[in-house]
Scaffold this motif. Structure first.
Motif, PDB file in Angstrom:
ATOM      1  N   TRP A  52      37.390 -21.035  31.244  1.00 42.99           N
ATOM      2  CA  TRP A  52      36.879 -19.718  31.599  1.00 42.99           C
ATOM      3  C   TRP A  52      37.999 -18.859  32.163  1.00 42.99           C
ATOM      4  CZ3 TRP A  52      32.762 -18.306  29.488  1.00 42.99           C
ATOM      5  CH2 TRP A  52      31.971 -17.266  29.975  1.00 42.99           C
ATOM      6  N   TYR A  62      24.793 -16.553  33.368  1.00 42.24           N
ATOM      7  CA  TYR A  62      25.063 -15.216  33.900  1.00 42.24           C
ATOM      8  C   TYR A  62      24.208 -14.897  35.118  1.00 42.24           C
ATOM      9  CZ  TYR A  62      21.137 -13.162  31.127  1.00 42.24           C
ATOM     10  OH  TYR A  62      19.925 -12.845  30.589  1.00 42.24           O
ATOM     11  N   CYS A 101      26.181 -21.293  29.379  1.00 47.68           N
ATOM     12  CA  CYS A 101      26.430 -19.871  29.116  1.00 47.68           C
ATOM     13  C   CYS A 101      25.762 -19.510  27.797  1.00 47.68           C
ATOM     14  CB  CYS A 101      27.929 -19.624  29.031  1.00 47.68           C
ATOM     15  SG  CYS A 101      28.349 -17.956  28.507  1.00 47.68           S
ATOM     16  N   ILE A 102      25.233 -18.293  27.697  1.00 46.42           N
ATOM     17  CA  ILE A 102      24.596 -17.895  26.432  1.00 46.42           C
ATOM     18  C   ILE A 102      25.606 -17.842  25.291  1.00 46.42           C
ATOM     19  CG2 ILE A 102      22.594 -16.660  27.360  1.00 46.42           C
ATOM     20  CD1 ILE A 102      24.197 -14.062  26.987  1.00 46.42           C
TER      21      ILE A 102
HETATM   22 MO   LIG Z   1      27.998 -16.661  30.529  1.00 47.29          MO
END
Ligand SMILES: [Mo]
Ligand SMILES: Nc1nc2c(c(=O)[nH]1)N[C@H]1C(S)=C(S)[C@@H](COP(=O)(O)O)O[C@H]1N2
Length: 259
Positions: A82, A219, A135-136
């Motif tokens: 990330w 998120y 995470c999407i």
């Molecule tokens: Mo995300």
């Protein structure tokens, strides 16, 4: 069109009716278990309706199984890919330099408003959990989080009878988000100040405080928390649009349910 109506009810009305019925069912079940239930703030719109169905459905089906799995140390994701911007705010850079020693977390909108240092938060009940964050965008990771369960912090400051949401403001990107009391009181919803005890959450991972939100996509796991506020509604929170979340005001669902 005839195809689209059943006994004079449009498909849209039927979906709306189903959504409200499902929401009512979930609400009743949860109320029976002493848990609170809120619909997402934009329930009035068509996309809001779809979100409301997902949110209500997730709550309805999860009333008997609300905990997410906790993993052993061996399951921790090794490579964190990330990327995030370096902190820019001079005040924040100063706090990072001094390990947030003279920083205080304001907790507002509560019966006993408080400003708490990280050392004071560490005096409260502590939980370490290794859980998955999805995470999407398809990026998942299993990581350790150590902190105070949000429900223990809320018990300390006290919530008035009309409080429905807990709002968070972030240093990370000046973002803001809110969660309902079902999530706020979830035993795995914690305000993490450390990864493992004694290892502070890094800036990348959400220093100084980072929320874990089991049952919700990444998120909703707000990083860089700088203020907490208890709210009766979301009307004036954040940018005042009523979305309740800076992500939702950019088109994602407020709920982020389903992870
Ligand atoms: Mo995300
Ligand atoms: N304030 C803030 N919190 C945030 C974000 C962000 O951009 N700003 N990104 C979110 C998203 S989309 C994800 S997937 C997770 C990533 O968490 P991790 O870096 O600990 O894996 O943080 C969430 N928390």
């Amino acid at each position: 069109m005839a195809d689209d109506t059943i006994r004079g009810l449009s498909r849209r009305q039927l979906v709306a009716g189903g959504g409200v019925a499902l929401a009512a069912g979930a609400g009743a079940l949860l109320a029976a278990r002493g848990l609170s239930f809120q619909l997402p703030p934009n329930i009035g719109s068509l996309t809001g309706l779809a979100e409301g169905l997902t949110h209500a459905g997730s709550r309805l089906f999860l009333t008997h199984k609300t905990l997410v799995p906790e993993y052993p140390v061996s399951a921790i994701t090794k490579v964190d890919n990330w990327k995030n911007d370096a902190p820019a705010d001079p005040e924040l850079i100063r706090h990072i330099g001094s390990k947030f020693r003279d920083w205080r977390l304001p907790v507002d909108g509560v019966l006993k408003p408080a400003t708490l240092s990280l050392a004071e938060l560490a005096q409260l009940p502590r939980k370490t959990q290794i859980i998955a964050r999805h995470c999407i965008n398809g990026y998942s990771s299993i990581s350790p989080y150590t902190g105070v369960p949000l429900r223990d912090l809320l018990a300390l400051v006290g919530l008035g009878p009309n409080i429905r949401y807990i709002g968070f403001e972030s240093w990370y990107d000046n973002g803001w988000d809110s969660i309902d009391l079902f999530d706020a009181f979830h035993p795995q919803t914690i305000l993490a100040y450390d990864e493992f005890p004694g290892t502070p959450v890094s800036w990348t991972r959400g220093m100084p405080l980072r929320l874990t939100m089991p049952l919700h996509y990444g998120y909703k796991w707000i990083k860089g928390i700088k203020r907490i506020v208890a709210l009766e509604n979301l009307d004036t929170f954040g940018d005042g649009t009523g979305f309740g979340s800076s992500y939702a005001s950019k088109g994602r669902t407020w709920s982020a349910a389903g992870a």
